[in-house]
Structures are given as C-alpha cells and as structure tokens.
Design an enzyme around this catalytic site. Structure first.
Site, PDB file in Angstrom:
ATOM      1  N   GLU A   1     -17.109   1.270   2.130  1.00  0.00           N
ATOM      2  CA  GLU A   1     -17.481   2.586   1.043  1.00  0.00           C
ATOM      3  C   GLU A   1     -18.918   1.973   0.396  1.00  0.00           C
ATOM      4  O   GLU A   1     -20.022   2.413   1.024  1.00  0.00           O
ATOM      5  CB  GLU A   1     -16.832   3.343   0.926  1.00  0.00           C
TER       6      GLU A   1
ATOM      7  N   GLY B   1      -4.713   7.074   7.428  1.00  0.00           N
ATOM      8  CA  GLY B   1      -5.577   6.311   6.763  1.00  0.00           C
ATOM      9  C   GLY B   1      -4.955   6.447   5.359  1.00  0.00           C
ATOM     10  O   GLY B   1      -6.244   6.567   4.434  1.00  0.00           O
TER      11      GLY B   1
ATOM     12  N   ARG C   1      -7.428  -5.974  11.883  1.00  0.00           N
ATOM     13  CA  ARG C   1      -6.899  -5.570  13.316  1.00  0.00           C
ATOM     14  C   ARG C   1      -7.424  -5.817  14.465  1.00  0.00           C
ATOM     15  O   ARG C   1      -6.898  -6.522  15.754  1.00  0.00           O
ATOM     16  CB  ARG C   1      -7.677  -3.866  13.671  1.00  0.00           C
TER      17      ARG C   1
ATOM     18  N   GLN D   1       9.708  21.768 -14.804  1.00  0.00           N
ATOM     19  CA  GLN D   1       9.367  21.236 -13.161  1.00  0.00           C
ATOM     20  C   GLN D   1       9.474  21.922 -12.346  1.00  0.00           C
ATOM     21  O   GLN D   1      10.000  21.486 -11.348  1.00  0.00           O
ATOM     22  CB  GLN D   1      10.454  19.718 -13.186  1.00  0.00           C
TER      23      GLN D   1
HETATM   24  C1  LIG Z   1      -5.901   7.013  -0.197  1.00  0.00           C
HETATM   25  C2  LIG Z   1      -7.224   7.288  -0.042  1.00  0.00           C
HETATM   26  N1  LIG Z   1      -8.822   6.931  -0.971  1.00  0.00           N
HETATM   27  C3  LIG Z   1      -9.515   6.668  -0.914  1.00  0.00           C
HETATM   28  C4  LIG Z   1     -10.105   6.718   0.683  1.00  0.00           C
HETATM   29  C5  LIG Z   1     -11.010   6.154   1.215  1.00  0.00           C
HETATM   30  N2  LIG Z   1     -11.404   5.077   1.725  1.00  0.00           N
HETATM   31  C6  LIG Z   1     -11.128   3.908   2.714  1.00  0.00           C
HETATM   32  S1  LIG Z   1     -11.408   3.040   2.931  1.00  0.00           S
HETATM   33  C7  LIG Z   1     -11.376   2.470   1.211  1.00  0.00           C
HETATM   34  C8  LIG Z   1     -12.200   1.039   1.310  1.00  0.00           C
HETATM   35  C9  LIG Z   1     -10.662   0.568   0.581  1.00  0.00           C
HETATM   36  O1  LIG Z   1     -11.607  -0.181  -0.502  1.00  0.00           O
HETATM   37  P1  LIG Z   1     -10.556  -1.942   0.101  1.00  0.00           P
HETATM   38  O2  LIG Z   1      -9.066  -1.638  -0.258  1.00  0.00           O
HETATM   39  O3  LIG Z   1     -10.581  -2.646  -1.788  1.00  0.00           O
HETATM   40  O4  LIG Z   1     -10.617  -2.482   0.880  1.00  0.00           O
HETATM   41  P2  LIG Z   1     -12.622  -2.980   1.838  1.00  0.00           P
HETATM   42  O5  LIG Z   1     -13.074  -2.289   2.607  1.00  0.00           O
HETATM   43  O6  LIG Z   1     -12.728  -3.891   0.272  1.00  0.00           O
HETATM   44  O7  LIG Z   1     -11.843  -4.666   2.983  1.00  0.00           O
HETATM   45  C10 LIG Z   1     -11.436   3.743   1.103  1.00  0.00           C
HETATM   46  C11 LIG Z   1     -11.693   3.905  -0.956  1.00  0.00           C
HETATM   47  C12 LIG Z   1      -9.277   6.985   2.219  1.00  0.00           C
HETATM   48  N3  LIG Z   1      -8.784   5.672   2.714  1.00  0.00           N
HETATM   49  N4  LIG Z   1      -7.217   6.494   1.440  1.00  0.00           N
END
Ligand SMILES: Cc1ncc(C[n+]2csc(CCOP(=O)(O)OP(=O)(O)O)c2C)c(N)n1
Length: 587
Positions: free
Chosen positions: A490, A430, A415, A130
């Site tokens: 997305e 984020g 929000r 490690q």
């Molecule tokens: C760790 C991480 N991976 C990828 C992203 C990119 N990302 C932002 S919002 C999103 C979709 C989130 O999906 P979900 O939690 O199901 O919420 P929804 O948009 O469906 O309401 C992604 C993949 C991120 N912000 N953080």
C-alpha cells in the site's frame, strides 16, 4: 516462565459424561460420530454446555484468543485434511468476530461448520445479553444456516449443516447452526434422538452424463493448444491429473487451490508464463475452478478470443461463472478426467511446437527468476531483499512441509519464488491475518510435518496473539515475519499513485521476536542474511518460534507492478484491464 498446554482432550481428567443426555450432549455425540477430533473456539456462557460436553467426550478444544482465528484454524484443518473443520463460538460478539473467517471460508469454499449459542428462548427479542440477529448476519456467507428451537430438530438440522459444509450435494463451504442456551440444557428423550443421525452420511458421487462426455471428447479431440487450469477439485485427482496431462499433451497451470497435485517439474507445467498460456491456448479446461479475478473472469480480451472452454465442476459455480463452457461436465474432476481419457479424448492434431515454445519460455523465465533471487541485493536502507529470505527458507523446506504465506508484497514474492509443497495463503478474499492461525492448525493437524509461515509484519499483527494459542497447544510451527516496518504494498501504491502522500502505512519499531518470547515462544531477530541459516535451524528446533527478519521496503513485487494493489476498474491486473477496455463490445 514455562508455558504448558492443556488442550482439553484430557477426557480422562475431566469428570465423566453425565447420565442425562442433554441437547448439548447430543450435539457433542453428533460431532464425535462424524469424526470430529478437534474444535476451535473461545468460551462463552451461551455455548458452554456444548463446550463442556465435547471436552468430556474427548474432543480436543483449541481455545483461541479471538473467534476469527478459530474459524481460520477450522478452515486450515478442512483444507489440509479434507475433513469438516468445526468452530465453536459464543453468541453475539463471538459470532461477529468469526464473520471475517466465515467470509474467507466462503470465498475459498472451505468445509467449515460454525456452531454457536444464542439468547435463551424466553428472552428472545427482549434485548438479552449478546442478542443480535445472528443467522441474518451469516446467511449471505453460508451454504446453509439453521436456527434450532426444538429438541427433535437438533440432530436432523445438524446433519443438514454438516452435509452442506461437506458439499456432498454441491459446492462445499461454511455452514452455520445455533441453539438457544436453554435448549442446550434440556434433556433429549430417546424418541427425540434417532441414533441414525449420529453417523456420517454415505457420500454419493454423480457419474457423468454420456452425452456431455461425448461433447467434451469432441471438443478435446479438436484442440491444438490445450491448457488445463486446476482448482480445488484437482486435489481428488492424485496421479489421474498427471495421466490426463500426459495423455492429452496439455500444458498446465495450477492455482493456490491445487498446489502440489502436479509436481512442479512436470513437463507440461508452465507457471512462469501464465499470461502467455492463457492468451494463446485454443482450448481451456478448467477443473473445479471458478473464473474469478485471478483468471480474468474468463474474458475474451485476455484469453484468445476464439478459445473454447471445457468446464468441469460439481455445480454451476464452477462450470458457468462469468463464462459458459462450450462443453460442461457436472461431476468431480477425478471422475471427469478418467471418463474423458477412457473415451479417447487425446487431441488429434496437437500443436507440439506451441507446447515446446511455451515450455522453453517457462524454463527461461524460471532461470531468470533463479538468477534474480541469487543476485537480489539489499535495498537503499541496507536491509536484505525478500528474495534473500525466501532463498534461505527454500533451503529448509522439504517436500513434506506445509507452507503458509500471508501479507502484501511478501505474499507476491512468495507466490513466485517460495517452495510450496502443501500450501495455504490469504486466498481470493485477500484475507490478511490468516498466517498464524493457519500454520498453528497445520501443525496441530499434521504433527510431524514441518510447518513454515512467511508473514508480512502488517499481516502478522492481526493474529499475533494466537502465538499464545500455538504455545499452549504445542503447535510446532515456524513463523517468519518479513518485517519492512510498513504496509508496504500500500505504501508503494501511495508513492506511485497518490503523489507520495504517505498516510497510515508505517509500522515502525515493532519487535515481533520480543512479542513472541513474551508469550513463551522462541523468538529471534535477524538482520543479516548470513544469520538466516542458523536462525532457521534454531527456529525449527525450538518451535513454535518467530523469526523477526528485517527486509527492505525498496523491493517492488510483481503484484504491485501488475497493478493488483491499485484495483483497476474492469480487471484485477492493469494489462488485463487495458485489454478489456479495448474490446469492441465489452460485456
Ligand atoms: C484484513 C485486510 N485489511 C487490509 C487489507 C489491504 N491490504 C492488502 S496488502 C496490505 C499490506 C500488507 O502489509 P504486510 O502484511 O506488512 O506485507 P507487505 O506488503 O509489507 O509485504 C494491506 C493493508 C487486506 N487485504 N486485508
């Protein structure tokens, strides 16, 4: 199967502390001396000497399933209590797993201390188990990093990292320290353990420079359309911020960092017309708030071109990032506001009409949102709108509640519309995946207060197994999964901007309620809106609990509409990006 909690606070059950003061024991004594009641972590041989001693001294050990969650939990403790949250992670992968949490704490300036072990000194550089350059991995993210190799350095270096995390001489943020396992096992002689290090430092708070106060007062007296934007330092202000708003007639925008400090019904609060307030204010007062992407980097294309800024904060990070203040006060926000008020900073010629128009526009917008929430019908897939879920949640969230939001579209809906008396979310990093650990930590650290987490199904997956931690530790949080069976924000982006080429955005058929019951939590799937009130009641009574609520994927969130998901070139939002592009001399 009944799951039971064995938080390792069971000091009575543990064998008594050993007579010999090892380095590990001294580390544990230091933490106890600094008021640490609970650490979050995952066991591992490199760090077990400390793990063992903290438990013997009665510190609670919240043992998680992934070190990243430990840092999230420490982060939430720090945010909700003002204390330093401590994560204890093992060497190598224990630390690398923690890195996302450390980066998140860095972006949010959360008071987190990460304690780790490392390869024993005789094996250093030999390819030990490690062994990686841990300090180098975390250095860019931490306020201070200490790699301890000598017994007499143990307490002074702990003092230094603890103080750095606390931010008593600057901005708060994560700090890191590690010890080689062989050192942890050594005995610390009395001469190497000055007890003075075992207690916390007295935090000293600088007073404002009178000339800087005079300059700020002069600026405020000339203000016609003042706007206060509050960051994390506002949390110290209590009613002082309301007094300042009342005394100056400024309008007010909070941020996730300062949610709850000013009651949402304060007459100066204009959250629904954020963009307009930023565009029209002639004087902007930032309180311990960076001008980051959420505030258009302070751009003259987004704020009024001739607006003047008064920036308040402890360090240049908060007073000069992206834009220098026309006046700058390098002190805590509460001290700054009190000094300004007592120096008679009230504007001489306030544009009361502007404030009235803005407040009226805010009321109208808020009314429209309330109507949109009432009228939000199901999507073409027949599933309920996220607003329907949020409305039902709002009915059970009281002023005492702690609310966590995590996800993409659902975070955006939350929000705008979710009641958030005390609030944590993915933050400027984020950081999807904080929901379960944040809410678990909130429930542990604020027992008796209701805790609700609203989480997208995608976001839930990152830390879902921490439900096990919530069950074992008796963390009575209600986790509500807004399940649209996809990474929806997305997916919308691919539909709109990538010709509908849907790649890797579907998450079909998962049963998060069943997952919850398999881990010993209460779980229930909710399909119809009419089921929500009953399901929420049951979830509150039987927490920790998961409501797996099917919501429509057709609803389009404000963040998506504003272009946040599409990542424009110059600014985070499309309108701001376009404004920036039209500036004659962007710079
Ligand atoms: C760790 C991480 N991976 C990828 C992203 C990119 N990302 C932002 S919002 C999103 C979709 C989130 O999906 P979900 O939690 O199901 O919420 P929804 O948009 O469906 O309401 C992604 C993949 C991120 N912000 N953080």
């Amino acid at each position: 199967m009944t799951r039971q909690w064995f938080e390792s606070t069971n000091a009575e059950a543990a064998p008594p502390a050993r007579d010999r003061r090892t380095v590990a024991r001294a580390v544990a004594e230091f933490l106890v001396g600094h008021g640490v009641e609970r650490v979050y972590g995952l066991c591992g041989g490199h760090v077990l000497p400390i793990w063992d001693e903290v438990a013997r001294l009665g510190v609670g050990v919240v043992d998680v399933r992934n070190e990243c969650a430990a840092v999230y939990m420490a982060h939430a403790e720090a945010e909700l209590t003002g204390r330093v949250g401590v994560a204890l992670v093992t060497a190598g992968p224990g630390l690398t797993n923690a890195v996302t949490g450390i980066a998140n704490a860095a972006m949010s300036r959360a008071r987190v201390l990460i304690v780790s072990g490392r390869v024993p000194r005789p094996q250093t550089g030999m390819g030990g188990l490690q062994e990686i350059p841990q300090a180098a991995v975390v250095a860019p993210l931490c306020r201070r990093v200490e790699v301890v190799s000598e017994r007499h350095h143990v307490l002074p270096r702990l003092d230094a990292v603890f103080d750095a995390a606390l931010g008593s001489d600057g901005r708060p943020g994560p700090a890191y320290i590690d010890f080689p396992t062989d050192l942890l096992r050594e005995t610390l002689a009395d001469a190497e353990c000055d007890r003075a290090w075992l207690g916390p430092r007295r935090v000293q708070r600088p007073r404002p420079d009178p000339d800087a106060v005079a300059a700020a007062v002069a600026l405020l007296r000339e203000a016609r359309r003042p706007l206060v934007i509050a960051g994390r330092g506002a949390r110290r202000c209590g009613t002082g911020l309301v007094r300042f708003l009342d005394g100056t007639g400024a309008v007010y925008l909070d941020t996730a960092e300062s949610r709850g400090v000013v009651p949402p019904d304060h007459p100066g609060a204009v959250p629904a017309v954020r963009g307009r307030a930023m565009r029209e204010a002639d004087t902007v007062i930032t309180l311990d708030r960076r001008l980051d992407f959420q505030l258009a980097y302070g751009s003259r294309a987004v704020f009024a071109a001739d607006a003047r800024f008064l920036r308040v904060g402890r360090t240049g990070d908060e007073t000069a990032d992206n834009r220098r203040g026309d006046a700058e006060l390098h002190v805590d926000a509460d001290i700054a506001l009190a000094s300004l008020l007592s120096a008679g900073c009230a504007p001489r010629n306030l544009d009361a009409g502007w404030r009235e128009r803005l407040v009226a526009a805010n009321t109208e917008r808020a009314g429209k949102l309330a109507m949109a929430m009432r009228e939000a019908g199901p999507g073409a897939d027949g599933r309920m709108h996220p607003y329907t879920l949020i409305s039902a949640l709002n009915d059970v969230i009281d002023s005492d509640a702690v609310v966590v939001a995590d996800g993409g579209d659902i975070l955006s809906f939350a929000r705008v519309a979710l009641k958030t008396p005390s609030y944590l979310d993915c933050g400027p990093f984020g950081c999807l995946g904080v929901g379960v650990p944040f809410a678990t930590s909130a429930a542990l650290n604020l027992p008796g207060r209701p805790v609700f987490a609203l989480i997208g199904d995608g976001a839930f997956g990152f830390s879902a197994v921490e439900l096990d931690t919530a069950v074992r530790t008796g963390a009575r949080a209600v986790f509500v999964v807004a399940n649209n069976e996809g990474w929806n924000i997305e997916r919308h982006d691919q539909l709109q901007n990538y010709g509908g080429n849907l790649v890797g955005v579907e998450l079909p058929g998962c049963r998060y309620d069943v997952l919850a019951t398999s881990l010993g939590a209460y779980g229930e799937r909710v399909v119809a809106a009419a089921e929500l009130p009953g399901a929420l009641q049951r979830a509150m009574e039987r927490a920790p609990s998961v409501l797996d609520v099917l919501v429509t994927r057709d609803a389009v969130s404000a963040d998506f509409t504003a272009g946040l998901a599409g990542v424009p070139d110059r600014q985070a939002l499309r309108a701001w990006d376009e404004a920036e592009g039209q500036r004659p001399n962007p710079g």
